[in-house]
Design a protein around this motif. Structure first.
Motif, PDB file in Angstrom:
ATOM      1  N   TYR A   1       0.825  -1.199   0.000  1.00 35.78           N
ATOM      2  CA  TYR A   1       0.000   0.000   0.000  1.00 35.78           C
ATOM      3  C   TYR A   1       0.865   1.257   0.000  1.00 35.78           C
ATOM      4  CZ  TYR A   1      -3.640  -3.272   1.512  1.00 35.78           C
ATOM      5  OH  TYR A   1      -4.510  -4.324   1.596  1.00 35.78           O
ATOM      6  N   GLY A   2       0.563   2.174  -0.911  1.00 38.67           N
ATOM      7  CA  GLY A   2       1.191   3.490  -0.885  1.00 38.67           C
ATOM      8  C   GLY A   2       0.414   4.380   0.063  1.00 38.67           C
ATOM      9  N   VAL A   3       1.060   4.836   1.128  1.00 33.69           N
ATOM     10  CA  VAL A   3       0.388   5.628   2.163  1.00 33.69           C
ATOM     11  C   VAL A   3       1.045   7.000   2.260  1.00 33.69           C
ATOM     12  CG1 VAL A   3      -0.084   5.810   4.643  1.00 33.69           C
ATOM     13  CG2 VAL A   3      -0.300   3.601   3.491  1.00 33.69           C
ATOM     14  N   ARG A   4       0.226   8.029   2.247  1.00 31.52           N
ATOM     15  CA  ARG A   4       0.754   9.393   2.332  1.00 31.52           C
ATOM     16  C   ARG A   4       1.312   9.669   3.719  1.00 31.52           C
ATOM     17  NH1 ARG A   4      -3.398  13.559  -0.422  1.00 31.52           N
ATOM     18  NH2 ARG A   4      -1.657  14.930   0.061  1.00 31.52           N
ATOM     19  N   SER A   5       2.531  10.167   3.762  1.00 28.87           N
ATOM     20  CA  SER A   5       3.164  10.469   5.051  1.00 28.87           C
ATOM     21  C   SER A   5       2.641  11.774   5.634  1.00 28.87           C
ATOM     22  CB  SER A   5       4.682  10.552   4.888  1.00 28.87           C
ATOM     23  OG  SER A   5       5.031  11.515   3.910  1.00 28.87           O
ATOM     24  N   LYS A   6       2.197  12.688   4.772  1.00 23.38           N
ATOM     25  CA  LYS A   6       1.599  13.944   5.229  1.00 23.38           C
ATOM     26  C   LYS A   6       0.749  14.520   4.116  1.00 23.38           C
ATOM     27  CE  LYS A   6       5.808  16.545   4.085  1.00 23.38           C
ATOM     28  NZ  LYS A   6       6.853  17.447   4.608  1.00 23.38           N
ATOM     29  N   ARG A   7      -0.060  15.544   4.446  1.00 22.58           N
ATOM     30  CA  ARG A   7      -0.973  16.140   3.480  1.00 22.58           C
ATOM     31  C   ARG A   7      -0.688  17.634   3.317  1.00 22.58           C
ATOM     32  NH1 ARG A   7      -5.496  13.626   1.700  1.00 22.58           N
ATOM     33  NH2 ARG A   7      -5.780  11.472   2.346  1.00 22.58           N
TER      34      ARG A   7
ATOM     35  N   PHE B   1      -3.508 -12.078   2.578  1.00 25.61           N
ATOM     36  CA  PHE B   1      -2.123 -12.284   2.154  1.00 25.61           C
ATOM     37  C   PHE B   1      -1.192 -11.296   2.865  1.00 25.61           C
ATOM     38  CE2 PHE B   1      -4.272 -13.606  -2.001  1.00 25.61           C
ATOM     39  CZ  PHE B   1      -4.301 -14.946  -1.643  1.00 25.61           C
ATOM     40  N   LYS B   2       0.083 -11.548   2.720  1.00 26.96           N
ATOM     41  CA  LYS B   2       1.088 -10.686   3.345  1.00 26.96           C
ATOM     42  C   LYS B   2       1.090  -9.317   2.661  1.00 26.96           C
ATOM     43  CE  LYS B   2       6.026 -10.292   4.368  1.00 26.96           C
ATOM     44  NZ  LYS B   2       7.381 -10.894   4.232  1.00 26.96           N
ATOM     45  N   SER B   3       1.089  -8.262   3.451  1.00 19.41           N
ATOM     46  CA  SER B   3       1.086  -6.911   2.887  1.00 19.41           C
ATOM     47  C   SER B   3       2.084  -6.036   3.627  1.00 19.41           C
ATOM     48  CB  SER B   3      -0.316  -6.292   2.975  1.00 19.41           C
ATOM     49  OG  SER B   3      -0.699  -6.119   4.325  1.00 19.41           O
ATOM     50  N   SER B   4       2.408  -4.911   3.022  1.00 17.16           N
ATOM     51  CA  SER B   4       3.312  -3.945   3.639  1.00 17.16           C
ATOM     52  C   SER B   4       2.903  -2.548   3.210  1.00 17.16           C
ATOM     53  CB  SER B   4       4.768  -4.229   3.231  1.00 17.16           C
ATOM     54  OG  SER B   4       4.921  -4.146   1.830  1.00 17.16           O
ATOM     55  N   VAL B   5       3.551  -1.547   3.772  1.00 12.87           N
ATOM     56  CA  VAL B   5       3.216  -0.146   3.513  1.00 12.87           C
ATOM     57  C   VAL B   5       4.472   0.602   3.087  1.00 12.87           C
ATOM     58  CG1 VAL B   5       2.563   2.026   4.634  1.00 12.87           C
ATOM     59  CG2 VAL B   5       1.222  -0.037   5.054  1.00 12.87           C
ATOM     60  N   VAL B   6       4.322   1.433   2.073  1.00 11.25           N
ATOM     61  CA  VAL B   6       5.393   2.332   1.644  1.00 11.25           C
ATOM     62  C   VAL B   6       4.868   3.761   1.767  1.00 11.25           C
ATOM     63  CG1 VAL B   6       6.771   3.149  -0.303  1.00 11.25           C
ATOM     64  CG2 VAL B   6       6.492   0.697   0.079  1.00 11.25           C
ATOM     65  N   GLU B   7       5.560   4.585   2.539  1.00 13.61           N
ATOM     66  CA  GLU B   7       5.137   5.972   2.714  1.00 13.61           C
ATOM     67  C   GLU B   7       5.746   6.859   1.639  1.00 13.61           C
ATOM     68  OE1 GLU B   7       5.956   7.307   6.652  1.00 13.61           O
ATOM     69  OE2 GLU B   7       4.226   6.249   7.508  1.00 13.61           O
ATOM     70  N   TYR B   8       5.003   7.888   1.245  1.00 13.85           N
ATOM     71  CA  TYR B   8       5.483   8.823   0.228  1.00 13.85           C
ATOM     72  C   TYR B   8       4.788  10.161   0.422  1.00 13.85           C
ATOM     73  CZ  TYR B   8       1.001   8.341  -2.169  1.00 13.85           C
ATOM     74  OH  TYR B   8      -0.343   8.370  -2.470  1.00 13.85           O
ATOM     75  N   GLU B   9       5.310  11.181  -0.236  1.00 13.71           N
ATOM     76  CA  GLU B   9       4.695  12.504  -0.209  1.00 13.71           C
ATOM     77  C   GLU B   9       4.040  12.771  -1.553  1.00 13.71           C
ATOM     78  OE1 GLU B   9       7.111  15.707   1.125  1.00 13.71           O
ATOM     79  OE2 GLU B   9       8.038  14.539   2.743  1.00 13.71           O
ATOM     80  N   ARG B  10       2.818  13.264  -1.514  1.00 12.28           N
ATOM     81  CA  ARG B  10       2.075  13.526  -2.749  1.00 12.28           C
ATOM     82  C   ARG B  10       2.396  14.920  -3.260  1.00 12.28           C
ATOM     83  NH1 ARG B  10      -3.975  13.283  -4.555  1.00 12.28           N
ATOM     84  NH2 ARG B  10      -3.942  11.465  -5.901  1.00 12.28           N
ATOM     85  N   SER B  11       2.540  15.060  -4.569  1.00 13.75           N
ATOM     86  CA  SER B  11       2.866  16.349  -5.175  1.00 13.75           C
ATOM     87  C   SER B  11       1.625  16.988  -5.787  1.00 13.75           C
ATOM     88  CB  SER B  11       3.951  16.161  -6.241  1.00 13.75           C
ATOM     89  OG  SER B  11       3.499  15.251  -7.237  1.00 13.75           O
ATOM     90  N   GLU B  12       1.808  18.187  -6.348  1.00  7.30           N
ATOM     91  CA  GLU B  12       0.703  18.876  -7.000  1.00  7.30           C
ATOM     92  C   GLU B  12       0.389  18.189  -8.336  1.00  7.30           C
ATOM     93  OE1 GLU B  12      -1.031  21.257  -5.803  1.00  7.30           O
ATOM     94  OE2 GLU B  12       0.160  21.913  -4.075  1.00  7.30           O
ATOM     95  N   ARG B  13      -0.844  18.355  -8.778  1.00 11.01           N
ATOM     96  CA  ARG B  13      -1.263  17.798 -10.069  1.00 11.01           C
ATOM     97  C   ARG B  13      -0.504  18.478 -11.192  1.00 11.01           C
ATOM     98  NH1 ARG B  13      -5.651  14.998 -12.253  1.00 11.01           N
ATOM     99  NH2 ARG B  13      -6.166  15.617 -14.372  1.00 11.01           N
ATOM    100  N   LEU B  14      -0.081  17.691 -12.208  1.00 13.15           N
ATOM    101  CA  LEU B  14       0.692  18.226 -13.328  1.00 13.15           C
ATOM    102  C   LEU B  14      -0.097  19.274 -14.112  1.00 13.15           C
ATOM    103  CD1 LEU B  14       2.285  14.941 -14.739  1.00 13.15           C
ATOM    104  CD2 LEU B  14       3.470  16.779 -13.535  1.00 13.15           C
ATOM    105  N   ALA B  15      -1.335  18.961 -14.464  1.00  6.03           N
ATOM    106  CA  ALA B  15      -2.167  19.856 -15.269  1.00  6.03           C
ATOM    107  C   ALA B  15      -3.609  19.390 -15.163  1.00  6.03           C
ATOM    108  CB  ALA B  15      -1.714  19.856 -16.731  1.00  6.03           C
ATOM    109  N   GLY B  16      -4.518  20.219 -15.673  1.00  2.00           N
ATOM    110  CA  GLY B  16      -5.916  19.823 -15.654  1.00  2.00           C
ATOM    111  C   GLY B  16      -6.544  19.955 -14.270  1.00  2.00           C
ATOM    112  N   LYS B  17      -7.782  19.485 -14.164  1.00  2.00           N
ATOM    113  CA  LYS B  17      -8.530  19.578 -12.920  1.00  2.00           C
ATOM    114  C   LYS B  17      -8.706  18.200 -12.294  1.00  2.00           C
ATOM    115  CE  LYS B  17     -11.222  23.606 -14.425  1.00  2.00           C
ATOM    116  NZ  LYS B  17     -12.593  24.138 -14.658  1.00  2.00           N
ATOM    117  N   SER B  18      -8.886  18.200 -10.991  1.00  5.92           N
ATOM    118  CA  SER B  18      -9.123  16.943 -10.284  1.00  5.92           C
ATOM    119  C   SER B  18     -10.422  16.315 -10.777  1.00  5.92           C
ATOM    120  CB  SER B  18      -9.199  17.199  -8.778  1.00  5.92           C
ATOM    121  OG  SER B  18      -9.643  16.045  -8.095  1.00  5.92           O
ATOM    122  N   LYS B  19     -10.402  14.984 -10.924  1.00  3.56           N
ATOM    123  CA  LYS B  19     -11.613  14.265 -11.355  1.00  3.56           C
ATOM    124  C   LYS B  19     -12.454  13.846 -10.147  1.00  3.56           C
ATOM    125  CE  LYS B  19     -10.286  14.639 -15.593  1.00  3.56           C
ATOM    126  NZ  LYS B  19      -9.011  15.306 -15.376  1.00  3.56           N
ATOM    127  N   TYR B  20     -12.027  14.284  -8.936  1.00  5.32           N
ATOM    128  CA  TYR B  20     -12.771  13.957  -7.731  1.00  5.32           C
ATOM    129  C   TYR B  20     -13.104  15.220  -6.950  1.00  5.32           C
ATOM    130  CZ  TYR B  20     -13.043   8.900  -7.586  1.00  5.32           C
ATOM    131  OH  TYR B  20     -13.397   7.591  -7.834  1.00  5.32           O
TER     132      TYR B  20
END
Length: 313
Positions: free
Chosen positions: A126-132, A194-213
């Motif tokens: 799972y990719g999990v955001r470390s901060k927002r 099943f066996k799972s793990s977590v990888v933390e990452y930081e999310r960046s700004e959207r490249l272009a366009g508008k959010s679809k959510y």
């Protein structure tokens, strides 16, 4: 070496596809050169019935880029159905998949750790955001509340995880056994086990366009998550109904005692408020129960969750 397929759902993403493909191609070249993934790895775009030139661009990229494949759905079925449809279409062609949005707000440098975890035995990473930090205050509060509410209501979800994840072929074959029409993958994938793990990452700004959510779609996704994974809303209504019934008995006894001692008082305000409160509670209960019945209705029809119109491979 691990044969990796990227699973990228797209809806009206013409503004980002060229830049996204360039970045992913460089990442693939680097990982292949380092021996982390197989040269047969692919970048798979899943077009969710886009109304712009998304599919035309995917077709062009397929002709000019050795990594790019494409799957076109017959019509717009929503992010969750398109992602699942694409994953189940490619599951037997690779060792594992990584799903990521086309705007590349999720960190592609997390691929390396995901592949390492997979090779060490994790079937799901799972990719999990470390901060927002990139979110607005409103988005941060609502998103964090969303995960907490789902948890309270009994849904098994990974906190601060969206749809950025690695899934092995074994886990995808298990996920294919789930036949729900009302999809909420963030809740279904943890149910696979099943066996799972977590990888933390930081999310960046959207490249272009508008959010679809936008907010409306986020609220709809949250409601789908609650009603697809938990029976607690109905149980809460049952508990609330029991409490209201208990209070009504107390008021009945109180009114009878007052009548016996001759201390009767006109109660127009309390009567009207009670009618409104009970009426509102009944409408709420009918609405929630109706939502569940509607989902049962859709499930019993057993309509296909997705239909592939065209495939580039």
């Amino acid at each position: 070496m691990t044969k990796l397929y990227l699973a990228i759902p797209c809806y009206n993403e013409e503004e980002v596809l060229y830049d996204t493909t360039e970045k992913l191609t460089k990442k693939f070249d680097k990982m292949i050169a380092e021996g982390k993934i197989s040269p047969d790895s692919k970048i798979c775009y899943f077009d969710d019935g886009s109304k712009d030139k998304t599919w035309e661009i995917i077709t062009e990229l397929h002709r000019t880029n050795k990594y790019v494949n494409g799957i076109k759905m017959s019509r717009n079925r929503g992010h969750q159905n398109t992602l699942l449809g694409g994953l189940l279409t490619i599951k037997d062609r690779c060792d594992c998949t990584i799903s990521i949005d086309a705007d590349l707000q999720d960190d592609i440098n997390a691929f390396d750790q995901m592949i390492e975890d997979f090779e060490n035995g994790s079937e799901i990473v799972y990719g999990v955001r470390s901060k927002r930090a990139t979110d607005t205050a409103f988005k941060r509060i609502t998103a964090q509340s969303f995960y907490k509410i789902l948890s309270v209501l009994g849904a098994e979800v990974v906190y601060n995880h969206a749809d950025f994840r690695l899934i092995s072929r074994k886990a995808l074959n298990a996920l294919a056994e789930f036949e729900e029409v009302n999809l909420f993958l963030r809740g279904l994938v943890p149910m696979v086990g099943f066996k799972s793990s977590v990888v933390e990452y930081e999310r960046s700004e959207r490249l272009a366009g508008k959010s679809k959510y936008p907010l409306k779609k986020m609220l709809g996704l949250a409601w789908d998550g609650v009603t697809s994974l938990s029976m607690k809303p109905i149980r809460m209504i049952t508990s609330l109904g029991a409490i209201v019934f208990g209070v009504s008995l107390i008021i009945l006894i109180y009114s009878f005692v007052m009548w016996c001692i001759g201390n009767t008082v006109s109660g127009w305000t309390s009567t009207v408020l009670s009618i409104w409160a009970i009426g509102g509670l009944q409408l709420l209960a009918i609405g929630v129960i109706g939502e569940y019945i509607g989902k049962i209705y859709m499930e019993t029809k057993r309509r296909p969750r997705y239909i592939v119109e065209e495939e580039l491979k």
